[in-house]
Design an enzyme around this catalytic site. Structure first.
Site, short mmCIF file in Angstrom:
data_model
loop_
_atom_site.label_atom_id
_atom_site.label_comp_id
_atom_site.label_asym_id
_atom_site.label_seq_id
_atom_site.Cartn_x
_atom_site.Cartn_y
_atom_site.Cartn_z
N ARG A 1 31.57 32.43 24.44
CA ARG A 1 32.13 33.09 25.65
C ARG A 1 32.63 32.07 26.70
O ARG A 1 32.55 32.32 27.91
CB ARG A 1 31.10 34.01 26.31
N SER B 1 28.58 43.39 28.34
CA SER B 1 27.34 42.63 28.57
C SER B 1 27.37 42.00 29.95
O SER B 1 28.33 41.33 30.31
CB SER B 1 27.18 41.53 27.52
N GLU C 1 27.48 36.97 32.43
CA GLU C 1 28.75 36.88 31.68
C GLU C 1 29.86 37.54 32.51
O GLU C 1 30.99 37.08 32.55
CB GLU C 1 28.62 37.59 30.33
P1 FAD Z 1 39.33 40.63 33.35
O1 FAD Z 1 38.06 41.38 33.41
O2 FAD Z 1 40.50 41.20 34.05
O3 FAD Z 1 39.05 39.17 33.90
C1 FAD Z 1 37.89 38.46 33.46
C2 FAD Z 1 38.10 36.98 33.79
O4 FAD Z 1 39.20 36.52 33.03
C3 FAD Z 1 38.46 36.77 35.27
O5 FAD Z 1 37.85 35.58 35.72
C4 FAD Z 1 39.97 36.59 35.25
O6 FAD Z 1 40.43 35.77 36.32
C5 FAD Z 1 40.18 35.93 33.89
N1 FAD Z 1 41.49 36.23 33.30
C6 FAD Z 1 41.99 37.45 32.95
N2 FAD Z 1 43.22 37.32 32.43
C7 FAD Z 1 43.49 35.99 32.45
C8 FAD Z 1 44.61 35.21 32.05
N3 FAD Z 1 45.71 35.76 31.54
N4 FAD Z 1 44.56 33.85 32.23
C9 FAD Z 1 43.44 33.27 32.74
N5 FAD Z 1 42.37 33.96 33.16
C10 FAD Z 1 42.39 35.29 33.01
N6 FAD Z 1 33.40 41.04 25.65
C11 FAD Z 1 33.14 40.39 24.50
O7 FAD Z 1 33.35 39.17 24.43
N7 FAD Z 1 32.63 41.04 23.41
C12 FAD Z 1 32.38 42.38 23.42
O8 FAD Z 1 31.94 42.91 22.42
C13 FAD Z 1 32.66 43.10 24.63
N8 FAD Z 1 32.42 44.42 24.69
C14 FAD Z 1 32.72 45.10 25.83
C15 FAD Z 1 32.50 46.48 25.89
C16 FAD Z 1 32.79 47.21 27.02
C17 FAD Z 1 32.55 48.70 27.06
C18 FAD Z 1 33.33 46.54 28.16
C19 FAD Z 1 33.69 47.30 29.40
C20 FAD Z 1 33.55 45.16 28.13
C21 FAD Z 1 33.25 44.43 26.98
N9 FAD Z 1 33.45 43.05 26.90
C22 FAD Z 1 33.18 42.37 25.74
C23 FAD Z 1 33.90 42.28 28.10
C24 FAD Z 1 35.42 42.16 28.28
O9 FAD Z 1 36.12 43.21 27.61
C25 FAD Z 1 35.94 40.80 27.79
O10 FAD Z 1 35.33 39.73 28.49
C26 FAD Z 1 37.47 40.67 27.95
O11 FAD Z 1 37.89 39.52 27.30
C27 FAD Z 1 37.92 40.60 29.41
O12 FAD Z 1 39.35 40.71 29.44
P2 FAD Z 1 40.08 41.35 30.69
O13 FAD Z 1 41.54 41.30 30.46
O14 FAD Z 1 39.53 42.68 31.00
O15 FAD Z 1 39.70 40.31 31.83
#
Ligand code: FAD
Length: 301
Positions: free
Chosen positions: A175, A226, A296
Protein backbone atom coordinates in the site's frame (compact mmCIF):
# COMPACT_ATOMS: atom_id res chain seq x y z
CA UNK A 1 -7.12 37.19 -4.07
CA UNK A 2 -9.47 34.19 -4.15
CA UNK A 3 -11.63 35.82 -6.85
CA UNK A 4 -8.50 36.44 -8.97
CA UNK A 5 -7.62 32.75 -8.69
CA UNK A 6 -11.14 31.72 -9.72
CA UNK A 7 -11.06 34.11 -12.69
CA UNK A 8 -7.68 32.76 -13.80
CA UNK A 9 -8.90 29.16 -13.62
CA UNK A 10 -12.07 30.03 -15.59
CA UNK A 11 -10.14 31.95 -18.29
CA UNK A 12 -8.14 28.81 -19.17
CA UNK A 13 -11.22 26.65 -19.94
CA UNK A 14 -9.69 23.72 -18.08
CA UNK A 15 -12.98 22.07 -17.10
CA UNK A 16 -15.66 22.45 -14.43
CA UNK A 17 -14.93 24.93 -11.66
CA UNK A 18 -17.12 25.19 -8.57
CA UNK A 19 -16.96 27.16 -5.34
CA UNK A 20 -17.70 25.75 -1.88
CA UNK A 21 -18.38 22.29 -3.29
CA UNK A 22 -19.35 19.78 -0.53
CA UNK A 23 -16.61 17.16 -0.50
CA UNK A 24 -18.78 14.65 1.37
CA UNK A 25 -20.48 13.88 -1.92
CA UNK A 26 -17.09 13.10 -3.54
CA UNK A 27 -16.05 10.51 -0.93
CA UNK A 28 -17.28 7.01 -0.15
CA UNK A 29 -17.42 7.90 3.58
CA UNK A 30 -19.85 10.74 2.84
CA UNK A 31 -18.08 12.91 5.40
CA UNK A 32 -16.39 16.30 5.23
CA UNK A 33 -16.88 20.00 4.60
CA UNK A 34 -16.59 21.96 1.36
CA UNK A 35 -13.68 22.64 -0.98
CA UNK A 36 -13.28 26.40 -1.37
CA UNK A 37 -12.51 25.76 -5.06
CA UNK A 38 -13.23 22.48 -6.83
CA UNK A 39 -11.89 21.74 -10.31
CA UNK A 40 -12.69 18.78 -12.55
CA UNK A 41 -10.09 19.12 -15.31
CA UNK A 42 -11.02 18.15 -18.86
CA UNK A 43 -7.56 16.80 -19.82
CA UNK A 44 -4.14 15.92 -18.35
CA UNK A 45 -2.83 19.30 -19.56
CA UNK A 46 -5.63 21.01 -17.64
CA UNK A 47 -4.53 19.24 -14.45
CA UNK A 48 -1.08 20.75 -14.87
CA UNK A 49 -2.53 24.20 -15.61
CA UNK A 50 -4.75 24.06 -12.51
CA UNK A 51 -1.79 23.09 -10.33
CA UNK A 52 0.38 25.87 -11.76
CA UNK A 53 -2.29 28.53 -11.21
CA UNK A 54 -2.96 27.40 -7.61
CA UNK A 55 0.80 27.30 -6.90
CA UNK A 56 1.51 30.77 -8.28
CA UNK A 57 -1.45 32.18 -6.36
CA UNK A 58 -0.05 30.58 -3.20
CA UNK A 59 -3.10 28.44 -2.40
CA UNK A 60 -2.89 24.86 -1.15
CA UNK A 61 -4.12 22.25 -3.62
CA UNK A 62 -4.74 18.51 -3.54
CA UNK A 63 -5.58 15.94 -6.18
CA UNK A 64 -8.29 13.40 -5.48
CA UNK A 65 -9.75 10.49 -7.45
CA UNK A 66 -12.93 8.70 -6.38
CA UNK A 67 -12.52 9.60 -2.71
CA UNK A 68 -12.55 5.98 -1.55
CA UNK A 69 -9.54 6.28 0.75
CA UNK A 70 -10.16 9.74 2.12
CA UNK A 71 -11.31 11.25 5.40
CA UNK A 72 -12.13 14.89 4.69
CA UNK A 73 -12.04 17.34 7.63
CA UNK A 74 -15.35 18.74 8.88
CA UNK A 75 -14.07 22.23 8.06
CA UNK A 76 -13.38 21.17 4.48
CA UNK A 77 -10.36 22.39 2.46
CA UNK A 78 -9.52 26.09 2.09
CA UNK A 79 -7.75 25.68 -1.22
CA UNK A 80 -8.13 24.01 -4.61
CA UNK A 81 -9.30 20.41 -4.92
CA UNK A 82 -8.51 18.91 -8.32
CA UNK A 83 -10.67 15.85 -8.97
CA UNK A 84 -9.32 13.53 -11.66
CA UNK A 85 -12.31 11.92 -13.32
CA UNK A 86 -14.18 12.40 -16.57
CA UNK A 87 -11.44 14.31 -18.44
CA UNK A 88 -8.89 11.58 -17.78
CA UNK A 89 -10.75 8.39 -18.62
CA UNK A 90 -9.25 7.46 -21.97
CA UNK A 91 -8.51 3.74 -22.52
CA UNK A 92 -6.71 2.03 -25.39
CA UNK A 93 -5.59 -1.58 -25.67
CA UNK A 94 -2.69 -2.85 -27.74
CA UNK A 95 -1.79 -6.52 -27.39
CA UNK A 96 -1.39 -7.15 -23.65
CA UNK A 97 -0.94 -3.46 -22.81
CA UNK A 98 -3.67 -1.12 -21.56
CA UNK A 99 -3.02 2.61 -21.73
CA UNK A 100 -5.45 4.25 -19.30
CA UNK A 101 -6.10 7.71 -17.86
CA UNK A 102 -5.77 8.29 -14.11
CA UNK A 103 -9.46 9.18 -13.75
CA UNK A 104 -10.76 5.82 -14.96
CA UNK A 105 -12.52 3.53 -12.46
CA UNK A 106 -10.37 0.50 -11.68
CA UNK A 107 -13.44 -1.73 -11.25
CA UNK A 108 -14.70 -0.88 -14.74
CA UNK A 109 -11.23 -1.33 -16.17
CA UNK A 110 -11.06 -4.87 -14.73
CA UNK A 111 -14.28 -5.69 -16.65
CA UNK A 112 -13.03 -4.08 -19.87
CA UNK A 113 -9.78 -6.04 -19.58
CA UNK A 114 -11.71 -9.27 -19.06
CA UNK A 115 -13.96 -8.68 -22.06
CA UNK A 116 -10.81 -8.17 -24.13
CA UNK A 117 -9.37 -11.47 -22.88
CA UNK A 118 -6.80 -9.88 -20.56
CA UNK A 119 -6.25 -11.34 -17.09
CA UNK A 120 -4.45 -9.87 -14.07
CA UNK A 121 -6.80 -7.11 -12.86
CA UNK A 122 -9.48 -9.38 -11.35
CA UNK A 123 -8.13 -8.55 -7.86
CA UNK A 124 -9.43 -4.99 -8.34
CA UNK A 125 -13.08 -6.02 -8.70
CA UNK A 126 -14.70 -4.24 -5.76
CA UNK A 127 -11.97 -1.62 -5.12
CA UNK A 128 -13.96 1.57 -5.72
CA UNK A 129 -11.02 3.82 -6.63
CA UNK A 130 -9.55 5.48 -9.71
CA UNK A 131 -6.53 4.21 -11.59
CA UNK A 132 -4.53 7.21 -10.33
CA UNK A 133 -5.51 6.59 -6.70
CA UNK A 134 -4.77 2.88 -7.07
CA UNK A 135 -1.34 3.55 -8.63
CA UNK A 136 -0.53 6.03 -5.86
CA UNK A 137 -1.72 3.66 -3.06
CA UNK A 138 -0.52 0.41 -4.67
CA UNK A 139 -4.07 -0.81 -4.09
CA UNK A 140 -4.40 -4.56 -3.83
CA UNK A 141 -6.45 -7.55 -2.75
CA UNK A 142 -6.61 -11.33 -3.14
CA UNK A 143 -2.80 -11.65 -3.07
CA UNK A 144 -2.15 -9.16 -5.87
CA UNK A 145 -1.70 -5.42 -6.22
CA UNK A 146 -1.01 -2.66 -8.75
CA UNK A 147 2.75 -3.27 -8.70
CA UNK A 148 2.11 -6.66 -10.39
CA UNK A 149 0.28 -5.13 -13.38
CA UNK A 150 1.81 -1.68 -13.86
CA UNK A 151 4.45 -1.30 -16.55
CA UNK A 152 4.88 2.47 -16.21
CA UNK A 153 3.23 5.52 -14.72
CA UNK A 154 3.19 9.06 -16.13
CA UNK A 155 3.76 11.39 -13.20
CA UNK A 156 3.65 15.14 -12.93
CA UNK A 157 5.94 15.88 -10.00
CA UNK A 158 5.06 18.83 -7.82
CA UNK A 159 8.52 20.32 -8.47
CA UNK A 160 7.54 20.75 -12.15
CA UNK A 161 9.15 17.70 -13.78
CA UNK A 162 6.93 15.25 -15.71
CA UNK A 163 8.24 11.74 -16.26
CA UNK A 164 7.23 8.14 -17.02
CA UNK A 165 8.30 6.01 -14.03
CA UNK A 166 8.88 2.27 -14.22
CA UNK A 167 7.40 -0.06 -11.59
CA UNK A 168 10.84 -0.14 -9.90
CA UNK A 169 11.00 3.66 -9.86
CA UNK A 170 7.55 3.75 -8.24
CA UNK A 171 9.25 1.92 -5.28
CA UNK A 172 6.16 -0.16 -4.60
CA UNK A 173 5.62 -2.05 -1.37
CA UNK A 174 2.52 -2.86 0.73
CA UNK A 175 0.00 0.00 0.00
CA UNK A 176 2.97 2.31 -0.60
CA UNK A 177 4.59 4.14 -3.51
CA UNK A 178 7.31 6.74 -3.94
CA UNK A 179 4.60 9.38 -4.50
CA UNK A 180 3.24 9.15 -0.96
CA UNK A 181 6.14 10.54 1.03
CA UNK A 182 9.43 10.44 -0.84
CA UNK A 183 8.59 12.47 -3.96
CA UNK A 184 5.02 13.80 -4.24
CA UNK A 185 3.50 13.79 -7.70
CA UNK A 186 0.27 13.41 -9.64
CA UNK A 187 -0.45 10.28 -11.67
CA UNK A 188 -1.82 11.36 -15.06
CA UNK A 189 -1.96 8.01 -16.87
CA UNK A 190 -0.59 4.47 -16.67
CA UNK A 191 0.34 1.59 -18.92
CA UNK A 192 -0.61 -1.80 -17.48
CA UNK A 193 0.64 -5.10 -18.88
CA UNK A 194 -1.69 -8.06 -18.41
CA UNK A 195 -1.68 -11.64 -19.73
CA UNK A 196 -3.92 -13.43 -22.22
CA UNK A 197 -6.88 -15.19 -20.58
CA UNK A 198 -10.29 -16.66 -21.24
CA UNK A 199 -13.02 -13.93 -20.93
CA UNK A 200 -15.56 -16.28 -19.31
CA UNK A 201 -13.04 -17.43 -16.66
CA UNK A 202 -12.00 -13.83 -15.95
CA UNK A 203 -15.65 -12.84 -15.51
CA UNK A 204 -16.20 -15.79 -13.17
CA UNK A 205 -13.23 -14.69 -11.04
CA UNK A 206 -14.44 -11.07 -10.97
CA UNK A 207 -17.88 -12.19 -9.78
CA UNK A 208 -16.33 -14.49 -7.15
CA UNK A 209 -14.14 -11.64 -5.84
CA UNK A 210 -17.13 -9.31 -5.67
CA UNK A 211 -19.19 -11.92 -3.83
CA UNK A 212 -16.39 -12.50 -1.31
CA UNK A 213 -16.42 -8.77 -0.55
CA UNK A 214 -20.20 -8.62 -0.19
CA UNK A 215 -20.01 -11.57 2.24
CA UNK A 216 -17.19 -10.17 4.38
CA UNK A 217 -17.33 -6.37 4.16
CA UNK A 218 -19.99 -3.80 5.06
CA UNK A 219 -21.70 -2.56 1.91
CA UNK A 220 -24.79 -1.09 3.56
CA UNK A 221 -22.97 1.84 5.13
CA UNK A 222 -20.56 4.47 3.73
CA UNK A 223 -16.92 3.67 4.52
CA UNK A 224 -13.38 4.00 3.15
CA UNK A 225 -12.28 0.37 3.08
CA UNK A 226 -9.56 -0.62 5.55
CA UNK A 227 -8.91 2.16 8.04
CA UNK A 228 -5.55 0.76 9.22
CA UNK A 229 -2.60 -0.74 7.40
CA UNK A 230 -2.02 -4.31 8.49
CA UNK A 231 0.95 -4.53 10.89
CA UNK A 232 2.15 -7.57 8.91
CA UNK A 233 2.34 -10.47 9.62
CA UNK A 234 -0.54 -9.46 11.93
CA UNK A 235 -3.91 -8.26 10.63
CA UNK A 236 -5.48 -5.07 12.02
CA UNK A 237 -9.01 -6.45 11.61
CA UNK A 238 -8.19 -9.57 13.67
CA UNK A 239 -6.55 -7.57 16.49
CA UNK A 240 -9.57 -5.23 16.65
CA UNK A 241 -12.04 -8.12 16.51
CA UNK A 242 -10.17 -10.03 19.26
CA UNK A 243 -10.52 -6.98 21.51
CA UNK A 244 -14.28 -7.22 21.08
CA UNK A 245 -14.45 -3.86 19.34
CA UNK A 246 -16.67 -4.82 16.42
CA UNK A 247 -19.78 -2.68 16.77
CA UNK A 248 -18.01 -0.17 19.06
CA UNK A 249 -19.51 3.28 18.41
CA UNK A 250 -18.38 6.86 19.03
CA UNK A 251 -20.81 9.53 17.87
CA UNK A 252 -21.95 8.56 14.38
CA UNK A 253 -18.88 6.40 13.65
CA UNK A 254 -18.87 2.68 14.30
CA UNK A 255 -16.48 -0.25 13.92
CA UNK A 256 -18.22 -2.47 11.39
CA UNK A 257 -20.00 -5.50 12.84
CA UNK A 258 -18.72 -7.49 9.83
CA UNK A 259 -15.06 -6.45 9.68
CA UNK A 260 -12.87 -5.04 12.46
CA UNK A 261 -10.75 -2.95 10.08
CA UNK A 262 -13.70 -1.02 8.65
CA UNK A 263 -15.15 2.09 10.28
CA UNK A 264 -18.57 2.92 8.90
CA UNK A 265 -20.49 6.17 8.81
CA UNK A 266 -23.32 4.74 10.86
CA UNK A 267 -25.38 7.86 11.52
CA UNK A 268 -24.27 11.24 10.15
CA UNK A 269 -20.74 10.78 11.50
CA UNK A 270 -18.38 13.74 11.53
CA UNK A 271 -14.70 13.46 10.62
CA UNK A 272 -13.99 14.14 14.31
CA UNK A 273 -16.12 11.11 15.31
CA UNK A 274 -14.01 8.94 12.99
CA UNK A 275 -10.72 10.44 14.25
CA UNK A 276 -11.80 9.86 17.87
CA UNK A 277 -12.68 6.24 17.08
CA UNK A 278 -9.35 5.73 15.26
CA UNK A 279 -7.49 7.12 18.31
CA UNK A 280 -9.49 4.90 20.68
CA UNK A 281 -8.73 1.76 18.66
CA UNK A 282 -5.05 2.68 18.37
CA UNK A 283 -4.90 3.12 22.16
CA UNK A 284 -6.58 -0.23 22.85
CA UNK A 285 -4.37 -2.12 20.37
CA UNK A 286 -1.22 -0.52 21.79
CA UNK A 287 -2.25 -1.31 25.37
CA UNK A 288 -3.15 -4.95 24.73
CA UNK A 289 -0.73 -5.97 21.97
CA UNK A 290 2.05 -3.30 22.07
CA UNK A 291 1.39 -2.71 18.35
CA UNK A 292 1.23 0.75 16.75
CA UNK A 293 -1.55 0.78 14.15
CA UNK A 294 -0.95 3.20 11.27
CA UNK A 295 -3.85 4.53 9.23
CA UNK A 296 -4.30 3.51 5.61
CA UNK A 297 -7.08 6.05 5.05
CA UNK A 298 -5.63 9.48 4.19
CA UNK A 299 -6.76 12.73 5.76
CA UNK A 300 -7.66 15.75 3.67
CA UNK A 301 -7.63 18.93 5.73
P1 FAD B 1 -8.77 8.96 -3.29
O1 FAD B 1 -9.45 8.38 -2.11
O2 FAD B 1 -9.48 10.00 -4.06
O3 FAD B 1 -7.37 9.52 -2.80
C1 FAD B 1 -6.55 8.73 -1.94
C2 FAD B 1 -5.14 9.31 -1.98
O4 FAD B 1 -4.64 9.15 -3.30
C3 FAD B 1 -5.12 10.82 -1.68
O5 FAD B 1 -3.97 11.11 -0.94
C4 FAD B 1 -5.02 11.46 -3.06
O6 FAD B 1 -4.36 12.71 -3.02
C5 FAD B 1 -4.22 10.40 -3.83
N1 FAD B 1 -4.51 10.39 -5.26
C6 FAD B 1 -5.71 10.12 -5.86
N2 FAD B 1 -5.58 10.19 -7.20
C7 FAD B 1 -4.28 10.49 -7.43
C8 FAD B 1 -3.52 10.70 -8.62
N3 FAD B 1 -4.06 10.64 -9.83
N4 FAD B 1 -2.19 11.01 -8.49
C9 FAD B 1 -1.62 11.09 -7.26
N5 FAD B 1 -2.29 10.92 -6.12
C10 FAD B 1 -3.60 10.62 -6.20
N6 FAD B 1 -7.96 -0.50 -1.16
C11 FAD B 1 -7.16 -1.56 -1.41
O7 FAD B 1 -5.95 -1.38 -1.64
N7 FAD B 1 -7.65 -2.83 -1.41
C12 FAD B 1 -8.96 -3.10 -1.19
O8 FAD B 1 -9.35 -4.26 -1.21
C13 FAD B 1 -9.83 -2.00 -0.93
N8 FAD B 1 -11.14 -2.21 -0.70
C14 FAD B 1 -11.97 -1.15 -0.48
C15 FAD B 1 -13.33 -1.37 -0.27
C16 FAD B 1 -14.20 -0.33 -0.06
C17 FAD B 1 -15.67 -0.59 0.18
C18 FAD B 1 -13.70 1.01 -0.06
C19 FAD B 1 -14.62 2.18 0.14
C20 FAD B 1 -12.34 1.26 -0.27
C21 FAD B 1 -11.46 0.19 -0.48
N9 FAD B 1 -10.09 0.38 -0.70
C22 FAD B 1 -9.27 -0.68 -0.94
C23 FAD B 1 -9.50 1.75 -0.59
C24 FAD B 1 -9.48 2.56 -1.89
O9 FAD B 1 -10.48 2.12 -2.81
C25 FAD B 1 -8.10 2.52 -2.57
O10 FAD B 1 -7.09 3.03 -1.72
C26 FAD B 1 -8.07 3.32 -3.88
O11 FAD B 1 -6.88 3.06 -4.54
C27 FAD B 1 -8.20 4.83 -3.68
O12 FAD B 1 -8.39 5.44 -4.96
P2 FAD B 1 -9.21 6.79 -5.10
O13 FAD B 1 -9.21 7.20 -6.52
O14 FAD B 1 -10.53 6.66 -4.47
O15 FAD B 1 -8.29 7.78 -4.27
Amino acid sequence: MMQKLIDQLKEKHIGTIKENEPLASHTTMKIGGPARIFVEPNSPESVITAVKIAKVAGYPYRVIGRGSNLLVADAGFMGVIIKLGKGLEQVSIQGNDIHVGAGHSIVTLASIAGKNGLTGLEFAAGIPGSIGGAAYMNAGAHGSDMSKVIQKVHVQFLDGEAKWLTTEEMQYSYRTSVLQKIRPGIVLECILTLSKGEPSKIREQILANKKYRKDTQPYDFPCAGSIFRNPLPLYAGKLIQDLGLRGYTLGGAKVSEMHGNFIVNNDQATAQDVLDLIAYIQGQVKEHYQVDLETEVEQLK
